[in-house]
Design a protein around this motif. Structure first.
Motif, PDB file in Angstrom:
ATOM      1  N   LYS A  53       0.789  -1.212   0.004  1.00 35.70           N
ATOM      2  CA  LYS A  53       0.105   0.003  -0.198  1.00 35.70           C
ATOM      3  C   LYS A  53       0.943   1.196  -0.068  1.00 35.70           C
ATOM      4  O   LYS A  53       0.495   2.223   0.608  1.00 35.70           O
ATOM      5  CB  LYS A  53      -0.848   0.160   1.278  1.00 35.70           C
ATOM      6  N   GLU A  85       0.153   5.935  -4.119  1.00 36.69           N
ATOM      7  CA  GLU A  85      -0.955   6.753  -4.221  1.00 36.69           C
ATOM      8  C   GLU A  85      -1.564   6.868  -5.884  1.00 36.69           C
ATOM      9  O   GLU A  85      -1.060   7.379  -6.537  1.00 36.69           O
ATOM     10  CB  GLU A  85      -0.625   8.203  -3.774  1.00 36.69           C
ATOM     11  N   TRP A  86      -2.529   5.878  -6.014  1.00 32.09           N
ATOM     12  CA  TRP A  86      -3.115   5.737  -7.295  1.00 32.09           C
ATOM     13  C   TRP A  86      -3.751   7.007  -7.935  1.00 32.09           C
ATOM     14  O   TRP A  86      -3.846   7.221  -9.155  1.00 32.09           O
ATOM     15  CB  TRP A  86      -3.878   4.400  -7.531  1.00 32.09           C
ATOM     16  N   ARG A  87      -4.271   7.916  -7.049  1.00 30.86           N
ATOM     17  CA  ARG A  87      -5.049   8.975  -7.535  1.00 30.86           C
ATOM     18  C   ARG A  87      -3.807  10.109  -8.477  1.00 30.86           C
ATOM     19  O   ARG A  87      -4.423  10.799  -9.231  1.00 30.86           O
ATOM     20  CB  ARG A  87      -5.574   9.848  -6.461  1.00 30.86           C
TER      21      ARG A  87
END
Length: 126
Positions: free
Chosen positions: A68, A71-73
């Motif tokens: 995790k 930061e996919w955004r």
């Protein structure tokens, strides 16, 4: 001599992979090895670095996704602007000779080195 070269290229690949997976710019390690120690031209070293990066990036993405750490955004804006940067860089490369490219790369290394040595990091209290 061949054994040394093989061991050296394996070590360079390993160190590049470690640095790349940590987000430390593993390409610096590989390009420095290829240009300084293996005698490759700067442009060819850059091309090798780009091909080397593909499997390393895939493995790093899988591990960082599992942990995790991505930061996919922000992926889409970074990839789109990066694509424009690649196009601009490829065009500029057509007008740049080997000697100038080496100087630019050396300048970037010096800049990054000094910034890392003297940059004060702001520590936020959470």
């Amino acid at each position: 001599m061949t054994d040394f070269f093989s061991a050296a290229i394996i070590a360079a690949g390993f160190l590049t992979g470690v640095a790349a997976s940590m987000g430390l710019g593993g390409g610096f390690v590989l390009i420095i090895y290829l240009t300084v120690f293996a005698g490759a031209e700067q442009i060819k070293a850059g091309g090798i670095n780009l091909l080397f990066f593909l499997p390393i990036a895939l493995i790093s993405i899988l591990i960082h996704t599992k942990n995790k750490l991505i930061e996919w955004r922000i992926i889409l804006p970074v990839c789109v602007s990066g694509a424009f940067g690649v196009a601009a860089g490829a065009i500029l490369l057509g007008f740049t000779d080997e000697k100038t490219l080496r100087k630019l790369f050396a300048g970037l290394l010096v800049f990054v080195g000094f910034r890392e040595m003297f940059h004060k990091k702001n520590v936020e209290n959470d």
